[in-house]
Scaffold this motif. Structure first.
Motif, PDB file in Angstrom:
ATOM      1  N   LEU A  15       0.817  -1.206   0.000  1.00 42.28           N
ATOM      2  CA  LEU A  15       0.000   0.000   0.000  1.00 42.28           C
ATOM      3  C   LEU A  15       0.855   1.262   0.000  1.00 42.28           C
ATOM      4  O   LEU A  15       0.540   2.239  -0.692  1.00 42.28           O
ATOM      5  CB  LEU A  15      -0.937   0.008   1.210  1.00 42.28           C
ATOM      6  N   VAL A  16       1.952   1.258   0.750  1.00 46.27           N
ATOM      7  CA  VAL A  16       2.847   2.410   0.784  1.00 46.27           C
ATOM      8  C   VAL A  16       3.494   2.623  -0.582  1.00 46.27           C
ATOM      9  O   VAL A  16       3.572   3.754  -1.080  1.00 46.27           O
ATOM     10  CB  VAL A  16       3.916   2.240   1.885  1.00 46.27           C
ATOM     11  N   THR A  21       3.862   5.863  -5.376  1.00 50.11           N
ATOM     12  CA  THR A  21       3.942   5.908  -6.835  1.00 50.11           C
ATOM     13  C   THR A  21       2.813   6.761  -7.405  1.00 50.11           C
ATOM     14  O   THR A  21       3.028   7.575  -8.305  1.00 50.11           O
ATOM     15  CB  THR A  21       3.861   4.489  -7.427  1.00 50.11           C
ATOM     16  N   SER A  22       1.632   6.585  -6.862  1.00 48.83           N
ATOM     17  CA  SER A  22       0.482   7.342  -7.340  1.00 48.83           C
ATOM     18  C   SER A  22       0.634   8.828  -7.062  1.00 48.83           C
ATOM     19  O   SER A  22       0.279   9.667  -7.893  1.00 48.83           O
ATOM     20  CB  SER A  22      -0.787   6.812  -6.680  1.00 48.83           C
ATOM     21  N   LEU A  23       1.155   9.179  -5.907  1.00 49.98           N
ATOM     22  CA  LEU A  23       1.297  10.581  -5.550  1.00 49.98           C
ATOM     23  C   LEU A  23       2.464  11.259  -6.273  1.00 49.98           C
ATOM     24  O   LEU A  23       2.481  12.482  -6.396  1.00 49.98           O
ATOM     25  CB  LEU A  23       1.470  10.728  -4.041  1.00 49.98           C
TER      26      LEU A  23
END
Length: 67
Positions: A15-16, A21-23
């Motif tokens: 999740l981290v 990566t998304s942010l």
């Protein structure tokens, strides 16, 4: 280390990584290697829709019959 604890740590780590990566990528960035999606790519023929519906009905009948 118990199995369930290991799975929890793996989930949290994943999740981290996904969140970071998304942010780190802007929503306005276009990837040059990305595939351009158009709504017409997801349209199916009428005959395919009828066949898929018929298969779903047959599978539902078989499932109920052999339950």
């Amino acid at each position: 280390m118990p199995f369930m604890d290991q799975i929890l740590y793996t989930l949290l780590y994943t999740l981290v990584v996904i969140a970071s990566t998304s942010l780190s990528i802007s929503a306005n960035d276009d990837d040059l290697k990305g595939i351009t999606l158009v709504s017409s790519m997801f349209v199916t023929d009428r005959s395919f829709n009828i066949a898929a519906y018929a298969i779903m009905i047959i599978l539902a009948v078989l499932y109920v019959t052999f339950w």
